[in-house]
Design a protein around this motif. Structure first.
Motif, PDB file in Angstrom:
ATOM      1  N   VAL A 395     -33.256  41.621 -23.298  1.00 39.68           N
ATOM      2  CA  VAL A 395     -32.547  41.340 -22.044  1.00 39.68           C
ATOM      3  C   VAL A 395     -32.400  42.607 -21.213  1.00 39.68           C
ATOM      4  O   VAL A 395     -32.595  42.607 -20.000  1.00 39.68           O
ATOM      5  N   ARG A 396     -32.077  43.725 -21.877  1.00 37.91           N
ATOM      6  CA  ARG A 396     -31.872  44.975 -21.147  1.00 37.91           C
ATOM      7  C   ARG A 396     -33.149  45.364 -20.395  1.00 37.91           C
ATOM      8  O   ARG A 396     -33.101  45.733 -19.225  1.00 37.91           O
ATOM      9  N   ALA A 397     -34.283  45.286 -21.068  1.00 37.10           N
ATOM     10  CA  ALA A 397     -35.551  45.644 -20.431  1.00 37.10           C
ATOM     11  C   ALA A 397     -35.914  44.645 -19.336  1.00 37.10           C
ATOM     12  O   ALA A 397     -36.402  45.014 -18.265  1.00 37.10           O
ATOM     13  N   ARG A 398     -35.656  43.346 -19.594  1.00 36.83           N
ATOM     14  CA  ARG A 398     -36.013  42.322 -18.605  1.00 36.83           C
ATOM     15  C   ARG A 398     -35.179  42.462 -17.337  1.00 36.83           C
ATOM     16  O   ARG A 398     -35.645  42.166 -16.234  1.00 36.83           O
ATOM     17  N   LYS A 399     -33.930  42.906 -17.482  1.00 36.88           N
ATOM     18  CA  LYS A 399     -33.108  43.121 -16.294  1.00 36.88           C
ATOM     19  C   LYS A 399     -33.719  44.188 -15.399  1.00 36.88           C
ATOM     20  O   LYS A 399     -33.705  44.076 -14.171  1.00 36.88           O
ATOM     21  N   CYS A 400     -34.253  45.234 -16.011  1.00 34.04           N
ATOM     22  CA  CYS A 400     -34.905  46.288 -15.227  1.00 34.04           C
ATOM     23  C   CYS A 400     -36.124  45.731 -14.512  1.00 34.04           C
ATOM     24  O   CYS A 400     -36.350  46.017 -13.329  1.00 34.04           O
ATOM     25  N   MET A 401     -36.930  44.907 -15.220  1.00 38.94           N
ATOM     26  CA  MET A 401     -38.114  44.319 -14.590  1.00 38.94           C
ATOM     27  C   MET A 401     -37.711  43.474 -13.374  1.00 38.94           C
ATOM     28  O   MET A 401     -38.374  43.506 -12.334  1.00 38.94           O
ATOM     29  N   ILE A 409     -47.732  41.744 -15.832  1.00 44.33           N
ATOM     30  CA  ILE A 409     -47.956  42.897 -16.708  1.00 44.33           C
ATOM     31  C   ILE A 409     -48.639  44.014 -15.927  1.00 44.33           C
ATOM     32  O   ILE A 409     -48.363  45.203 -16.144  1.00 44.33           O
ATOM     33  N   GLY A 410     -49.491  43.646 -14.978  1.00 39.32           N
ATOM     34  CA  GLY A 410     -50.145  44.637 -14.137  1.00 39.32           C
ATOM     35  C   GLY A 410     -49.145  45.408 -13.283  1.00 39.32           C
ATOM     36  O   GLY A 410     -49.260  46.625 -13.116  1.00 39.32           O
ATOM     37  N   ASP A 411     -48.141  44.679 -12.721  1.00 38.58           N
ATOM     38  CA  ASP A 411     -47.091  45.345 -11.941  1.00 38.58           C
ATOM     39  C   ASP A 411     -46.403  46.416 -12.778  1.00 38.58           C
ATOM     40  O   ASP A 411     -46.117  47.519 -12.300  1.00 38.58           O
ATOM     41  N   LEU A 412     -46.122  46.083 -14.033  1.00 33.35           N
ATOM     42  CA  LEU A 412     -45.438  47.012 -14.927  1.00 33.35           C
ATOM     43  C   LEU A 412     -46.311  48.221 -15.246  1.00 33.35           C
ATOM     44  O   LEU A 412     -45.843  49.364 -15.229  1.00 33.35           O
ATOM     45  N   SER A 413     -47.581  47.972 -15.529  1.00 31.42           N
ATOM     46  CA  SER A 413     -48.470  49.070 -15.934  1.00 31.42           C
ATOM     47  C   SER A 413     -48.694  50.074 -14.805  1.00 31.42           C
ATOM     48  O   SER A 413     -49.120  51.200 -15.053  1.00 31.42           O
ATOM     49  N   ARG A 414     -48.396  49.670 -13.562  1.00 30.64           N
ATOM     50  CA  ARG A 414     -48.563  50.587 -12.427  1.00 30.64           C
ATOM     51  C   ARG A 414     -47.312  51.431 -12.164  1.00 30.64           C
ATOM     52  O   ARG A 414     -47.270  52.200 -11.207  1.00 30.64           O
ATOM     53  N   ARG A 415     -46.281  51.268 -13.007  1.00 33.79           N
ATOM     54  CA  ARG A 415     -45.064  52.071 -12.884  1.00 33.79           C
ATOM     55  C   ARG A 415     -45.080  53.204 -13.911  1.00 33.79           C
ATOM     56  O   ARG A 415     -45.664  53.072 -14.981  1.00 33.79           O
ATOM     57  N   THR A 416     -44.406  54.286 -13.587  1.00 34.26           N
ATOM     58  CA  THR A 416     -44.280  55.401 -14.526  1.00 34.26           C
ATOM     59  C   THR A 416     -43.011  55.233 -15.355  1.00 34.26           C
ATOM     60  O   THR A 416     -42.092  54.489 -14.968  1.00 34.26           O
ATOM     61  N   LEU A 420     -39.051  53.686 -14.280  1.00 27.69           N
ATOM     62  CA  LEU A 420     -38.268  52.703 -15.045  1.00 27.69           C
ATOM     63  C   LEU A 420     -36.922  53.277 -15.451  1.00 27.69           C
ATOM     64  O   LEU A 420     -35.899  52.579 -15.430  1.00 27.69           O
ATOM     65  N   LEU A 421     -36.896  54.544 -15.822  1.00 23.91           N
ATOM     66  CA  LEU A 421     -35.643  55.175 -16.261  1.00 23.91           C
ATOM     67  C   LEU A 421     -34.628  55.308 -15.134  1.00 23.91           C
ATOM     68  O   LEU A 421     -33.441  55.553 -15.397  1.00 23.91           O
ATOM     69  N   GLU A 422     -35.074  55.156 -13.871  1.00 26.66           N
ATOM     70  CA  GLU A 422     -34.136  55.194 -12.753  1.00 26.66           C
ATOM     71  C   GLU A 422     -33.218  53.977 -12.750  1.00 26.66           C
ATOM     72  O   GLU A 422     -32.160  53.993 -12.138  1.00 26.66           O
ATOM     73  N   VAL A 428     -34.063  55.409 -22.941  1.00 21.74           N
ATOM     74  CA  VAL A 428     -35.253  55.758 -23.710  1.00 21.74           C
ATOM     75  C   VAL A 428     -35.612  54.658 -24.702  1.00 21.74           C
ATOM     76  O   VAL A 428     -36.785  54.368 -24.941  1.00 21.74           O
ATOM     77  N   THR A 429     -34.589  54.014 -25.283  1.00 20.45           N
ATOM     78  CA  THR A 429     -34.838  52.926 -26.231  1.00 20.45           C
ATOM     79  C   THR A 429     -35.641  51.799 -25.575  1.00 20.45           C
ATOM     80  O   THR A 429     -36.634  51.317 -26.119  1.00 20.45           O
ATOM     81  N   SER A 430     -35.204  51.398 -24.366  1.00 23.02           N
ATOM     82  CA  SER A 430     -35.907  50.334 -23.656  1.00 23.02           C
ATOM     83  C   SER A 430     -37.293  50.795 -23.214  1.00 23.02           C
ATOM     84  O   SER A 430     -38.259  50.018 -23.237  1.00 23.02           O
ATOM     85  N   LEU A 431     -37.406  52.065 -22.814  1.00 24.35           N
ATOM     86  CA  LEU A 431     -38.707  52.592 -22.403  1.00 24.35           C
ATOM     87  C   LEU A 431     -39.695  52.560 -23.566  1.00 24.35           C
ATOM     88  O   LEU A 431     -40.858  52.166 -23.399  1.00 24.35           O
ATOM     89  N   ASN A 432     -39.236  52.950 -24.756  1.00 25.13           N
ATOM     90  CA  ASN A 432     -40.110  52.909 -25.933  1.00 25.13           C
ATOM     91  C   ASN A 432     -40.513  51.477 -26.264  1.00 25.13           C
ATOM     92  O   ASN A 432     -41.646  51.214 -26.691  1.00 25.13           O
ATOM     93  N   GLU A 433     -39.574  50.535 -26.055  1.00 28.03           N
ATOM     94  CA  GLU A 433     -39.883  49.125 -26.297  1.00 28.03           C
ATOM     95  C   GLU A 433     -41.007  48.660 -25.371  1.00 28.03           C
ATOM     96  O   GLU A 433     -41.963  48.004 -25.804  1.00 28.03           O
ATOM     97  N   VAL A 434     -40.905  49.009 -24.084  1.00 29.20           N
ATOM     98  CA  VAL A 434     -41.928  48.629 -23.109  1.00 29.20           C
ATOM     99  C   VAL A 434     -43.270  49.246 -23.490  1.00 29.20           C
ATOM    100  O   VAL A 434     -44.317  48.579 -23.455  1.00 29.20           O
ATOM    101  N   ARG A 435     -43.256  50.527 -23.851  1.00 33.34           N
ATOM    102  CA  ARG A 435     -44.504  51.197 -24.234  1.00 33.34           C
ATOM    103  C   ARG A 435     -45.140  50.541 -25.459  1.00 33.34           C
ATOM    104  O   ARG A 435     -46.360  50.363 -25.526  1.00 33.34           O
ATOM    105  N   ASP A 436     -44.303  50.154 -26.440  1.00 42.81           N
ATOM    106  CA  ASP A 436     -44.825  49.499 -27.649  1.00 42.81           C
ATOM    107  C   ASP A 436     -45.465  48.157 -27.308  1.00 42.81           C
ATOM    108  O   ASP A 436     -46.542  47.818 -27.827  1.00 42.81           O
TER     109      ASP A 436
END
Length: 448
Positions: A395-401, A409-416, A420-422, A428-436
């Protein structure tokens, strides 16, 4: 009256035979008064102590202990006992419930299939199996089961819950909510329906309603572990880090090595020691309320309204995450509509693309140099065009999306990662989840 109910719980746990009617009576007593769960804990402990020195406990004893443990939300302990309970339909059914709550859906589907074939609560066994199959991607098979049980619509809370969950998985959230409300009309304490309604409200940013549903969901075991996680995230959003940590520790009580819960506990502990700027928080709250204003509240032309609706732009905040080029690319959206939108936003002190510039940075100078066009293989393009919901993010990551208006997924891959951390509460936990999640598809974030 209280003493009689206490005796009822103990007497039911010792009833012979310990069968469908015994479990139904037990659940009725617990639903009537949730404080009886304390008595159930004592009754389970008594049976366990009584059999401690008995190396040859009967399968029925393990059945009693297994059912009791699972009703208390102790899924692993329940599974251990039920595996010794013999080839009984009830044992398979409650194994399925435990595995379902531990997110082991493939095993849960197998257990519910055995339960149904053994004749234990065949209708609910099939409904639960449909839910487990849906969670492992066998959607058509799950829908076929629900179609075969359609005659139970109107009388089965579990049926309406499974229908609602299936609709939610297809993105039909309004229709899903109707089915889930029907489930609660038949069983006001149905944890599955409460969780799904909480999750839907969570995605739409209705934090108060979501919190109420999550809290109701946690009042009666067995509680979905995801309910504790998501409630904790809501508490963190409200800076209530102590309550959030307690939620995550509830998860760790059941699954001590739960990776996300352990990380979130550490996040809470770190956050409790952080400096809190009350004035900055007040300013953020005012801005947040402003950005949540629906675009339908503004006096816009019909053409502008229609274009915004087609682009799924619902709030002023969505507009701050949208660029002029994105709007002009929409069919029938021209310079006149763009001027109208910009004038309206200027009157509110915001502008197009503002959220994409970063909270602490001024407008970035526009780089007129076009990025080189890269050839993308068709199979990769197919992945990039898939909806972001297929990543099954927390949920935390989806709220950011959602805040960044990322749809695919393409929209996400074009972000740094820095972009996302903004997002508030995206760490960092959510960022690592997205990267995984992206790495499993062979993708990365921009600049990774």
């Amino acid at each position: 009256m209280t003493e009689m109910m206490t005796t009822d719980v103990r007497a039911i746990m010792d009833r012979t035979p310990f069968d469908v009617s015994a479990v139904a009576d037990l659940r009725e007593v617990l639903n009537r008064d949730p404080s009886r769960y304390r008595t159930l804990r004592d009754a389970v402990a008594t049976i366990r102590d009584r059999e401690a020195d008995n190396k040859h406990a009967t399968p029925e004893t393990h059945l009693r202990l297994g059912v009791g443990e699972i009703l208390l939300g102790r899924y692993n302990a329940g599974l251990e006992n039920l595996k010794r309970a013999g080839d009984a339909g009830m044992a398979y059914y409650f194994q399925g419930l435990a595995l379902e709550n531990l997110l082991r859906y493939k095993e849960a589907a197998e257990a519910f299939e055995k339960s149904g074939k053994a004749g234990y609560d065949a209708k609910n066994s099939e409904l639960h199996r449909a839910g487990a199959l849906r969670r492992i991607g066998k959607v058509d098979e799950a829908k076929k089961i629900l179609q075969g049980l359609e005659k139970h619509s109107g009388s089965s809370a579990e049926y309406h819950f499974q229908q609602g969950a299936a609709l939610a998985a297809d993105g039909e959230l309004e229709l899903a909510s109707v089915e889930l409300e029907k489930a609660l009309g038949l069983d006001k304490d149905h944890n599955g329906a409460l969780f799904e309604l909480a999750y839907i409200n969570d995605l739409f940013g209705n934090d108060e309603a979501a919190g109420d549903y999550y809290k109701r969901c946690t009042q009666r075991p067995p509680v979905p572990l995801a309910a504790w996680i998501n409630l904790g995230v809501l508490y963190e959003d409200e800076m209530r880090f102590r309550e959030a940590e307690q939620c995550y520790r509830q998860v760790l009580n059941h699954v001590p090595n739960h990776a996300r819960a352990r990380l979130f506990v550490r996040d809470c502990q770190a956050s409790k020691g952080m400096y809190y700027d009350e004035e900055a928080e007040k300013g953020y709250t005012v801005l947040k309320q402003l950005l949540e204003i629906p675009v339908t509240d503004f006096e816009l032309s019909v053409r502008s309204r229609n274009c915004l609706r087609k682009m799924n732009i619902r709030t002023l905040g969505d507009l701050t995450r949208t660029t002029e080029l994105a709007l002009l690319a929409s069919k029938n959206f021209g310079e006149t509509s763009l001027s109208e939108i910009k004038e309206m936003m200027q009157s509110k002190g915001v502008r197009l693309g503002m959220a994409l510039e970063g909270a602490d940075h001024g407008p970035a100078p526009h780089d007129h140099r076009a990025e080189p066009v890269q050839e993308v293989p068709p199979e990769v393009q197919a992945i990039l065009s898939r909806p972001i919901s297929e990543l099954s993010l927390s949920v935390r990551a989806r709220k950011c999306m959602s805040k960044l208006n990322l749809q695919t997924i393409g929209d996400l891959s074009r972000r740094t990662g820095d972009e996302l951390l903004e997002c508030k509460n995206f760490g960092v936990t959510s960022l690592n989840e997205v990267r995984d999640k992206l790495s499993t598809l062979g993708l990365k974030l921009k600049n990774d």
